[in-house]
Enzyme design. Structure first.
Site, PDB file in Angstrom:
ATOM      1  CG  ASP A  70      -2.569   4.125 -13.436  1.00 33.67           C
ATOM      2  OD1 ASP A  70      -2.769   3.830 -14.584  1.00 33.67           O
ATOM      3  OD2 ASP A  70      -3.351   4.378 -12.469  1.00 33.67           O
ATOM      4  CG  ASP A  71       1.694   4.866 -10.466  1.00 38.28           C
ATOM      5  OD1 ASP A  71       1.112   5.741 -10.711  1.00 38.28           O
ATOM      6  OD2 ASP A  71       1.521   4.137  -9.200  1.00 38.28           O
TER       7      ASP A  71
ATOM      8  CG  HIS B  74      -0.801   8.555 -13.459  1.00 40.51           C
ATOM      9  ND1 HIS B  74      -2.094   8.500 -13.018  1.00 40.51           N
ATOM     10  CD2 HIS B  74      -0.385   7.793 -12.336  1.00 40.51           C
ATOM     11  CE1 HIS B  74      -2.467   7.728 -11.969  1.00 40.51           C
ATOM     12  NE2 HIS B  74      -1.390   7.458 -11.463  1.00 40.51           N
TER      13      HIS B  74
ATOM     14  CG  HIS C 121       1.712   8.920  -7.880  1.00 44.63           C
ATOM     15  ND1 HIS C 121       0.679   8.687  -6.848  1.00 44.63           N
ATOM     16  CD2 HIS C 121       1.006   8.240  -8.771  1.00 44.63           C
ATOM     17  CE1 HIS C 121      -0.139   7.966  -6.961  1.00 44.63           C
ATOM     18  NE2 HIS C 121       0.172   7.511  -8.145  1.00 44.63           N
TER      19      HIS C 121
ATOM     20  CG  HIS D  16      -0.384   0.301 -10.216  1.00 44.61           C
ATOM     21  ND1 HIS D  16      -1.252  -0.512  -9.879  1.00 44.61           N
ATOM     22  CD2 HIS D  16      -0.595   1.436  -9.814  1.00 44.61           C
ATOM     23  CE1 HIS D  16      -2.408   0.512  -9.267  1.00 44.61           C
ATOM     24  NE2 HIS D  16      -1.637   1.652  -9.536  1.00 44.61           N
TER      25      HIS D  16
END
Length: 231
Positions: A45-46, A96, A100, A190
């Site tokens: 993720d991210d 995603h 964020h 991540h």
């Protein structure tokens, strides 16, 4: 009834109830992959992050492992060359978010814009996404609507190593992966954000853990849009 009480009940309906249903009762959310032998899925993720994602791709290429990258639209826009490499090397792109920010506090207008902007930046690169993981795994009544509208397969996880946290080190991440992984796990890691240089710890831990997992007989796969849900 006091205003704060009204606001509390509105928040329960808008965010808390949708999250309880999403995480524990929904038959659409993928938390594990169907078990056919010792198969696991590693997800990141991210990203993409130019400091870490290329290193990670080198490592995955070294061990011939496919992964899924749940990307942030604003980072895709800033690093299109990395996204192109992810796709070129056989990995899967999932969405995603654009930014964020946790869904529980976001409005209809903000959620609509976030979905639209992130999808459009990927479409502009010729990339169609089918998988979606909300930031922190949290939704609201509005984001649940957009997940359905865009025909996304929501993907959560069954194992994580808290690799974003400043309180864990490489050894903890490595041991979590080697000792706790089970067939069918979707592993959350991540390649961006988190504590200072946190993704570098993840990469260093994976340098040890990935070949060990292969020696243990694990194959690495990617979640599928139409995969049956396991809870």
């Amino acid at each position: 009834m006091k205003m704060d009480t009204i606001l509390f009940y509105l928040f329960v309906v808008y965010s808390i109830i949708p999250n309880i249903y999403f995480r524990y009762f929904s038959k659409c959310v993928l938390k594990k992959i169907p078990v056919e032998g010792k198969r696991i899925a590693v997800t990141f993720d991210d990203g993409p992050d130019p400091r870490f994602t290329p290193q990670l791709l080198d490592l995955l290429k070294k061990y011939r492992i496919r992964a899924t990258f749940f990307v942030l639209g604003e980072k895709v826009k800033a690093n299109p060359d990395i996204v192109e490499r992810i796709v070129r090397e056989g990995h899967v792109i999932g969405l995603h978010a654009n930014k964020h920010i946790g869904a529980p506090i976001r409005s209809y207008k903000a959620m609509k814009k976030d979905f639209h902007d992130s999808i459009e930046v990927l479409r502009g690169m010729g990339i169609t996404v089918n998988l979606y993981r909300p930031p922190w795994g949290l939704v609201n009544i509005v984001s649940s609507k957009f997940i359905h509208q865009y025909d996304f397969k929501p993907v959560l996880w069954s194992l994580h190593a808290s690799d974003w946290s400043k309180y864990v080190d490489e050894e903890y991440i490595e041991k979590t992966l080697l000792k706790k992984v089970r067939p069918g796990d979707i592993v959350l890691l991540h390649d961006g954000r988190g504590a200072k240089d946190a993704p570098q710890r993840t990469i260093n831990a994976l340098e040890i853990a990935l070949p060990e997992l292969q020696k243990m007989g694990y194959d690495f796969v990617v979640p599928e849009h139409d995969a049956p849900v396991r809870v």
